[in-house]
Design an enzyme around this catalytic site. Structure first.
Site, PDB file in Angstrom:
ATOM      1  N   TYR A 151       0.829  -1.206   0.000  1.00  0.00           N
ATOM      2  CA  TYR A 151       0.000   0.000   0.000  1.00  0.00           C
ATOM      3  C   TYR A 151       0.863   1.255   0.000  1.00  0.00           C
ATOM      4  CZ  TYR A 151      -3.624   3.362   1.271  1.00  0.00           C
ATOM      5  OH  TYR A 151      -4.487   4.444   1.287  1.00  0.00           O
ATOM      6  N   ARG A 158       1.050   6.898  -6.744  1.00  0.00           N
ATOM      7  CA  ARG A 158      -0.145   7.715  -6.928  1.00  0.00           C
ATOM      8  C   ARG A 158       0.128   9.176  -6.563  1.00  0.00           C
ATOM      9  NH1 ARG A 158      -5.543   6.553  -3.401  1.00  0.00           N
ATOM     10  NH2 ARG A 158      -3.959   6.620  -1.751  1.00  0.00           N
ATOM     11  N   ARG A 224     -11.942  12.811   2.335  1.00  0.00           N
ATOM     12  CA  ARG A 224     -12.826  11.916   3.095  1.00  0.00           C
ATOM     13  C   ARG A 224     -14.184  11.727   2.422  1.00  0.00           C
ATOM     14  NH1 ARG A 224      -9.401   9.139   6.341  1.00  0.00           N
ATOM     15  NH2 ARG A 224      -8.041  10.570   7.493  1.00  0.00           N
ATOM     16  N   GLU A 340     -13.659  -1.541   7.361  1.00  0.00           N
ATOM     17  CA  GLU A 340     -13.747  -0.257   6.644  1.00  0.00           C
ATOM     18  C   GLU A 340     -15.103  -0.220   5.962  1.00  0.00           C
ATOM     19  OE1 GLU A 340     -11.365   1.797   2.945  1.00  0.00           O
ATOM     20  OE2 GLU A 340     -10.185   1.122   4.673  1.00  0.00           O
TER      21      GLU A 340
END
Length: 346
Positions: A151, A158, A224, A340
């Site tokens: 990750y 990214r 978010r 999650e």
């Protein structure tokens, strides 16, 4: 499938989560133009045009959860195509883009190239508001060939791509970074024409892009949540609120380690704070606001199969009975995170 019929469906963008076996062509065609499909099943596949519709197939189901397909629709006519290894669809207001990156010893360079190609393509077609991204990452908390967590490896590539496009895409969109059950990275996203997107942070959490270096060489690149105002009414507060993958994090710290029930409850409290009227007003969206019970098209990611009943019970006792919820037994982006949750408020 949810029984809810939000008004936004008549003028914007909407989705359904349906069992793979229950998604016949007549169902797909009868509910508006299809912008894109994401199939969560027992093996990955390259992104393709399936019956002239973009289809991303990712390995996220096993014996503990059912395969489902997420179908994104629009009320407008759709044009589809492919570019390099990616597939896309657009309706003049929205763009859906999907691509798969196969397994790599180290992902940083290829992820940067993938994102730069995607962002360049999106910008050139005039879709300058990034709305919602999904990054589905095999072995998300495992080490890459250099010993760096996959990750964190992914986030570095990214972040470098977003830095290269910072003048064109200065605001990061809602996103999810979650594990899959096969190596490789599946990426898909939705973008819109200018002036409709507003990106939100959570008053209970540090913005992910401001995380300290203990979480990796580059911080995660997402907001978010993103509020997408209805097409044709950019000055209004009617639309859809896309909630990023949300977990049991306060500030930038994981809380309630090793307690899945408390983590699930904390996650739902974080969503409640994120979508509430006070937070939307703080982001200039006067007159808008939701409750956690307004969350729909919910995807719940649970790390350990034995925790599925506990998480399911809490979610289904908190959310209305007609909420569209799908569960997945996959790793979350930190080893100490057990659950999650993401979804859409309309």
């Amino acid at each position: 499938m949810s029984n809810r019929q939000p008004e936004a469906r008549s003028q914007g963008l909407w989705s359904d989560l349906v069992p793979v076996a229950a998604a016949p062509e007549e169902f797909v065609a009868s509910r508006g133009s299809v912008l894109g499909r994401i199939r969560f099943t027992d093996a990955p596949a390259d992104a393709v045009l399936d019956d002239a519709t973009p289809l991303l197939t990712t390995h996220m189901t096993n014996e503990h959860v059912r395969p489902v397909e997420e179908i994104w629709r629009t009320a407008l006519p759709v044009r589809t195509g492919s570019t390099d290894d990616a597939v896309f669809a657009e309706d003049g207001e929205h763009l859906f883009y999907a691509v798969r990156l196969g397994p790599r010893p180290v992902y940083r360079r290829q992820v940067r190239e993938l994102y730069e190609n995607a962002l360049g393509f999106t910008w050139e077609r005039g879709y300058t508001d990034l709305v919602r991204m999904w990054n589905l990452i095999g072995g998300i908390t495992s080490p890459n060939a250099d010993g760096l967590e996959i990750y964190r490896d992914f986030c570095t590539g990214r972040a470098e791509a977003f830095a290269a496009f910072a003048d064109r895409f200065p605001r990061l969109p809602a996103a999810t970074g979650i594990g899959t059950l096969s190596p490789g990275v599946d990426v898909c996203f939705i973008a819109a024409k200018p002036g409709r997107a507003a990106h939100l942070e959570n008053p209970r959490q540090t913005p992910a892009y401001k995380y300290p270096s203990q979480y990796g060489p580059k911080s995660p690149s997402f907001a978010r949540a993103t509020f997408l105002k209805d097409a044709g009414a950019p000055g209004s507060v009617t639309g859809s609120l896309f909630v990023s993958g949300t977990a049991s994090i306060l500030g930038d710290d994981t809380v309630h380690a090793d307690n899945v029930a408390l983590q699930t409850e904390e996650t739902l409290r974080n969503i409640e704070a994120l979508v509430g009227g006070d937070n939307l007003r703080a982001h200039g969206l006067d007159g808008a606001g939701y409750d956690v019970k307004d969350l729909d098209q919910v995807k719940v990611y649970v790390r350990d199969a034995e925790h599925l009943p506990v998480v399911r019970n809490i979610c289904e006792s908190t959310l209305p009975a007609d909420t569209d919820i799908s569960y997945f037994n996959v790793a979350v982006c930190r080893p100490d995170l057990l659950v999650e949750i993401e979804g859409v408020c309309r």
